[in-house]
Design an enzyme around this catalytic site. Structure first.
Site, short mmCIF file in Angstrom:
data_model
loop_
_atom_site.label_atom_id
_atom_site.label_comp_id
_atom_site.label_asym_id
_atom_site.label_seq_id
_atom_site.Cartn_x
_atom_site.Cartn_y
_atom_site.Cartn_z
N GLU A 191 0.94 -0.73 0.51
CA GLU A 191 0.02 0.38 -0.23
C GLU A 191 0.92 1.64 -0.31
O GLU A 191 0.38 2.22 -0.95
CB GLU A 191 -0.87 0.47 1.39
CG GLU A 191 -1.47 -0.67 1.28
CD GLU A 191 -2.08 -2.55 1.17
OE1 GLU A 191 -1.06 -2.62 1.93
OE2 GLU A 191 -2.67 -3.18 1.77
N PHE A 233 -11.83 -6.94 13.59
CA PHE A 233 -10.66 -7.61 12.70
C PHE A 233 -10.63 -6.56 11.27
O PHE A 233 -11.09 -5.92 10.92
CB PHE A 233 -11.44 -8.89 11.79
CG PHE A 233 -10.08 -8.71 10.89
CD1 PHE A 233 -9.19 -9.93 11.61
CD2 PHE A 233 -10.27 -9.49 9.44
CE1 PHE A 233 -8.39 -10.25 10.41
CE2 PHE A 233 -9.51 -10.51 8.92
CZ PHE A 233 -7.91 -10.43 9.37
N GLN A 234 -9.26 -6.44 11.66
CA GLN A 234 -8.56 -5.18 10.51
C GLN A 234 -9.48 -3.60 10.85
O GLN A 234 -10.13 -3.19 10.19
CB GLN A 234 -8.93 -5.82 8.98
CG GLN A 234 -8.49 -7.33 8.88
CD GLN A 234 -7.82 -7.13 7.39
OE1 GLN A 234 -8.33 -7.04 6.24
NE2 GLN A 234 -6.91 -7.76 6.56
N LYS A 270 -17.55 -0.61 5.45
CA LYS A 270 -17.94 -1.86 4.04
C LYS A 270 -19.98 -1.02 3.70
O LYS A 270 -19.99 -1.56 2.62
CB LYS A 270 -17.80 -2.82 4.64
CG LYS A 270 -18.33 -4.21 3.48
CD LYS A 270 -17.84 -5.48 3.91
CE LYS A 270 -18.41 -6.59 3.64
NZ LYS A 270 -18.53 -6.50 2.12
N MET A 277 24.35 8.79 2.60
CA MET A 277 24.21 10.04 3.76
C MET A 277 24.21 10.21 4.82
O MET A 277 25.20 10.78 5.63
CB MET A 277 22.79 10.97 3.38
CG MET A 277 22.63 11.94 3.69
SD MET A 277 24.07 12.83 2.63
CE MET A 277 23.48 13.50 1.61
#
Lengths: 161, 565
Positions: free
Chosen positions: B49, B111-112, B161, B474
């Site tokens: 993502e 969940f999630q 949802k 760096m």
């Protein structure tokens, strides 16, 4: 630069999460909110948040600019910079004894307070005034035995539109 | 007509002119993905993502359009945070659509489930949780408007949802047209700026990302050319002014050019446009532009007088402000005599001669700067360049001369390693026919290397120029300079064989280990079909110079020659 208390009035959308966004602007930069008061305006679509924070002038300007950037904040006024009146209310629960009754009555009288409720040997007092008045009343009541107390924090309003 | 939330979502995206979105499916997104399956919108399936957000960001930077991301709830959403913060710091317009658990489960540790609105509150321009399908279309349109208006930025919309599955009445509206702000009449301040320009003997323009975001490069060039004022641009502003122009000074700041920093330190007038005086630009603030009257144009009032106190603050988008300056110049028939700037130009030329951008060439080792120089030579400054973060990024900014805006895409504010490659994918999708090159380091490239699969799946022919020194270069450089070469945890010698990796993913892989191979590898790599990774094994302990000591004044630069390894 000298720090002093600033009272900000914010007109915001009356929606969930708005207060968190406002608090985040200050909290995320390590600035403390000293007092906070929120309720709907005449138009219930908006709320007014009155908060105070102790800052120098430059920081204050930066905070104002960051706050007005929030999509849900529609107006920011530093009431410290305009002519305004301010009040704070305090509720104090005291345990009444034969010894302190007279003193409490005198303090109520002096600070234009009133007894909100009396229940057996306890009473709840209400005192309204400018912050300094509240501080003085509190100092007078302290030695008499305060059970608990709650303060509204400052509300303030411009004298003129 | 009654429509499902998911259907409305796709419809609104089309109304907003979105053709392509970057996403990754998940449980709460099934209604939306079922809608996507109908094929009305192009979906790029990334492999992580974070890659989706950087790709959308790269798409936005290259095209000037809003980039769109679609990810699932919970980890899908939380994986976007770095990408969102990155876009926020650089004011990039993206809309991130996150799935959320059904409204009745919000707050139950379902969940999630994650409070992504809460998590992204400080790193989005604004975010929304849509609780009713009736609010969906309006909220989405508002999200796009917020993302691209004023100072642009990322906007997140959280989509439960059940809201996506619910139905409501919906009438499609015609596609949204972006309205250009009409030019405004010149303000008093604009007149004052004209006076300042006329009086100044050592003027300087310092432009930033706002000029590119505000599509004001043409106006900037007009102003500089007419007034003969030299131009320096911040990292975010590179490309707004041509890197080959005689008035060009290069980038200022920590790894800026000596002459840009000297010009800032000696100018008597600074016109700062669409930049925000970042600490990497200003160095020690008390010593920044000590002799200059500063004019500061920015669309965001909170950027003005934030880090540097300025004399003439102008809250405006860059384009309108520059248009009003240019109109006044025209009206006043403004001209500059050659001798009026002679002393200033001579001084700048002297600084340029004294300390040009340079490095020690080598016959045996590949110098990273040489790779960038050769890349520039072969592409004539016409490629879209993305970078990762670190030495690769600074060398790219120093040694590639950008000619056009929206051709240098780099993580400026947040400094996000792993940005450049997915951003290149996004840019390539915006411009399928242009050459898009990610200048990478071996550390950064491994942060989003999984997107190699994405590039193959969608025939995205990005080219990766890997400046491979086997170090987190760096940080190693700072350890060399400030920590007596104690290279704590910066040695990255253990790395994949990038040629085999290329082969595994179906890419072309090329390698150069000697300077005389560089041009050939670049030529072959840039002209090859499909995605290519070019692994340049460079001189390992090369440092980026010049350099301003962190916290030091920009007038005091370490030039590198005295520090040659």
């Amino acid at each position: 630069m000298e720090k002093k208390a600033h009272t900000l009035a914010l007109t915001v959308s009356n929606k969930p999460d708005v207060l968190a966004r406002v608090a985040g602007v200050l909290g995320g930069r390590g600035y403390n909110i000293e007092t906070l008061c929120v309720d709907a305006t005449i138009d219930p679509a908006y709320s007014k948040i009155i908060l105070t924070t102790i800052q120098d002038k430059t920081t204050m300007t930066k905070i104002e600019k960051q706050l007005i950037k929030l999509i849900d904040v529609h107006k920011v006024t530093d009431l410290t910079k305009v002519e305004s009146v301010s009040r704070e209310m305090m509720l104090v629960r005291m345990k009444l004894t034969d010894k302190n009754k007279a003193d409490i009555a005198l303090i109520i009288d002096t600070f234009n307070g009133r007894v909100v409720t009396m229940n057996g040997d306890h009473c709840v007092l209400e005192i309204t005034g400018e912050k300094e008045v509240i501080e003085r009343a509190l100092a007078s009541l302290k030695p008499l035995g305060i059970d608990d107390m709650a303060r509204t924090g400052i509300v303030a309003l411009e004298r003129q539109a | 007509m009654q429509r499902k939330g998911a259907e409305i979502l796709i419809q609104v995206l089309k109304e907003e002119g979105v053709h392509t979105i970057f996403g990754y499916p998940g449980g709460v997104l099934l209604d939306i993905y079922d809608e996507i399956h109908k094929g009305h919108i192009r979906h790029i399936l990334v492999r992580h993502e974070q890659g989706a957000v950087h790709a959308a960001d790269g798409f936005a930077r290259a095209s000037g359009q809003v980039g769109v991301v679609l990810v699932t709830s919970g980890p899908g959403a939380s994986n976007t945070v770095t990408g969102i913060a990155n876009a926020y710091m650089d004011s990039i317009p993206i809309v991130v659509l996150t799935g959320q658990v059904p409204t009745h489960l919000i707050g139950t540790d379902a969940f999630q489930e994650v409070d992504i609105v809460g998590i992204t509150r400080p790193c989005t321009k604004h975010n929304f949780l849509v609780k009713r399908v009736e609010e969906l279309a309006k909220t989405l349109h508002e999200a796009f408007h917020i993302a691209r208006s004023g100072r642009p930025g990322p906007v997140l919309v959280d989509l439960p949802k059940d809201v996506m599955a619910a139905q409501t009445e919906y009438t499609p509206r015609p596609p949204v047209r972006e309205e250009e702000t009409p030019p405004r009449p010149a303000s008093k301040k604009a007149f004052y700026v004209m006076d300042l320009i006329a009086e100044s003997s050592r003027p300087l323009i310092l432009s930033g990302g706002g000029v590119i975001l505000g599509r004001a490069s043409e106006e900037l060039r007009k102003l500089a050319w007419r007034t003969k004022i030299p131009v320096s641009s911040t990292l975010m502003g590179l490309g707004a002014f041509p890197g080959t122009d005689p008035l060009w000074l290069g980038m200022p700041g920590m790894h800026g050019t000596y002459y840009a920093n000297m010009a800032i330190s000696h100018c008597d007038l600074m016109i700062a446009i669409g930049m925000r005086f970042d600490d990497r630009v200003t160095g020690k603030i008390d010593h920044f532009a000590p002799h200059a009257k500063i004019v500061h144009v920015d669309v965001d009032p909170s950027s003005i007088n934030k880090n540097v106190m300025v004399h003439v603050p102008i809250v405006s988008d860059c384009k309108s402000a520059l248009q009003s300056f240019n109109a006044l110049l025209e009206q006043q028939n403004f001209t500059v005599e050659d001798d009026q700037r002679k002393e200033w130009f001579d001084q700048i030329e002297a600084w340029k001669r004294e300390n040009p951008l340079s490095y020690c060439p080598s016959d045996t080792e590949i110098k990273p700067q040489f790779v960038i120089e050769t890349l520039y030579k072969l592409t004539k400054g016409k490629a879209i360049i993305t970078t990762e973060v670190g030495q690769n990024q600074m060398w790219a900014a120093q040694f590639y001369k950008f000619e056009e805006p929206n051709t240098f895409l780099s993580s400026g504010g947040l400094g996000t390693m792993g940005y450049g490659f997915p951003a290149a994918i996004g840019a390539q999708i915006a411009f399928p026919d242009k050459l898009v090159v990610d200048i990478a380091g071996d550390g950064s490239i491994q942060m989003n290397i999984q997107e190699m699969a994405t590039a193959v799946q969608y025939d995205i022919p990005v080219k990766i120029v890997l400046i491979n020194n086997g170090y987190l270069g760096m940080v190693r450089q700072w350890q060399q300079l400030f920590y007596e070469k104690r290279y704590s945890q910066t040695d990255m010698t253990f790395q994949p064989d990038f040629l085999k990796l290329a082969e595994a993913y179906g890419w072309t892989g090329l390698r150069a280990t000697r300077p005389d191979e560089v041009e050939e590898v670049l030529k072959r790599g840039l002209s090859a079909k499909g995605p290519v990774i070019m692994d340049f094994r460079v001189s390992r302990e090369e440092c980026v110079y010049p350099m301003v000591r962190p916290g030091g004044p920009i007038s005091e630069m370490t030039l590198g020659r005295e520090m040659a390894n």
